[in-house]
Design a protein around this motif. Structure first.
Motif, PDB file in Angstrom:
ATOM      1  N   PRO A 135       0.831  -1.214   0.000  1.00  0.00           N
ATOM      2  CA  PRO A 135       0.000   0.000   0.000  1.00  0.00           C
ATOM      3  C   PRO A 135       0.863   1.261   0.000  1.00  0.00           C
ATOM      4  O   PRO A 135       1.948   1.289   0.587  1.00  0.00           O
ATOM      5  N   ASP A 136       0.373   2.296  -0.662  1.00  0.00           N
ATOM      6  CA  ASP A 136       1.069   3.576  -0.712  1.00  0.00           C
ATOM      7  C   ASP A 136       0.459   4.498   0.338  1.00  0.00           C
ATOM      8  O   ASP A 136      -0.672   4.968   0.167  1.00  0.00           O
ATOM      9  N   PRO A 137       1.170   4.809   1.449  1.00  0.00           N
ATOM     10  CA  PRO A 137       0.581   5.640   2.503  1.00  0.00           C
ATOM     11  C   PRO A 137       0.381   7.100   2.081  1.00  0.00           C
ATOM     12  O   PRO A 137      -0.427   7.805   2.655  1.00  0.00           O
ATOM     13  N   LEU A 138       1.098   7.536   1.069  1.00  0.00           N
ATOM     14  CA  LEU A 138       0.952   8.928   0.621  1.00  0.00           C
ATOM     15  C   LEU A 138      -0.262   9.114  -0.280  1.00  0.00           C
ATOM     16  O   LEU A 138      -0.783  10.214  -0.401  1.00  0.00           O
ATOM     17  N   LEU A 139      -0.709   8.033  -0.915  1.00  0.00           N
ATOM     18  CA  LEU A 139      -1.845   8.143  -1.829  1.00  0.00           C
ATOM     19  C   LEU A 139      -3.142   8.416  -1.087  1.00  0.00           C
ATOM     20  O   LEU A 139      -3.917   9.290  -1.455  1.00  0.00           O
ATOM     21  N   PHE A 140      -3.371   7.680  -0.018  1.00  0.00           N
ATOM     22  CA  PHE A 140      -4.606   7.842   0.743  1.00  0.00           C
ATOM     23  C   PHE A 140      -4.283   7.632   2.210  1.00  0.00           C
ATOM     24  O   PHE A 140      -4.373   6.514   2.709  1.00  0.00           O
TER      25      PHE A 140
END
Length: 172
Positions: A135-140
């Motif tokens: 998962p990308d924490p910066l995306l959402f």
């Protein structure tokens, strides 16, 4: 799905726009000083006038307004009008159902396309596939803690905390 929540398909992002701030108009400093003086004079006049208190009686509803006989009765609708409203309600519910089903189908198609893309990526490169699954924490950005393992204490009294009493007191 509740109509009060935005559907999934309306979640959109856009690129930042490259714009420069607008230039401020040059203002005459003397004119600005005159405007400030006028405002100061108006403030002094307002400070001299004592505040007018609103009587508490204005906030109390008279007892005669609570009388049950004052309630309005619902108007009688003709048979044609009630049938027309029922048909309109049916059409509206059918429209909302179709709209919801279209959203669900769009999400399912997007998930299916994502699964196919991930399968193709797995065939091409395993490390890219593993990187895509993270998962990308910066995306959402979202963090969540689940339920605790211990039940709440039954005799625990929560502290009141600090507060400022701002109750207005009217004097005559």
């Amino acid at each position: 799905m509740s109509p009060w929540f935005a559907p999934v398909m309306t979640l959109k992002t856009s690129a930042p726009l490259r714009a420069e701030p607008k230039k401020k108009k040059k203002v005459d400093p003397r004119r600005e000083q005159i405007m400030r003086e006028r405002l100061r004079k108006k403030l002094k006049k307002l400070e001299k006038i004592p505040p007018e208190y609103i009587p508490i009686e204005d906030f109390i509803t008279p007892a005669k307004c609570f009388d049950e006989t004052r309630e309005r009765s619902t108007p009688r609708l003709s048979f044609e009008e009630s049938e027309g409203r029922a048909l309109l309600l049916k059409e509206w519910s059918q429209y909302k159902k179709e709209q919801h089903m279209a959203e669900v189908q769009a999400v399912e198609l997007a998930l299916e396309a994502q699964k196919e893309a991930l399968e193709e990526l797995k065939v091409e490169s395993e490390e890219l596939y593993q990187a895509a699954l993270k998962p990308d924490p910066l995306l959402f950005p979202f963090s969540h803690e689940g339920p605790v393992y211990t039940p709440p204490k039954t005799n625990y009294e929560a502290p009141d905390g600090k507060y400022n009493d701002i109750t207005k007191v009217y004097t005559q």
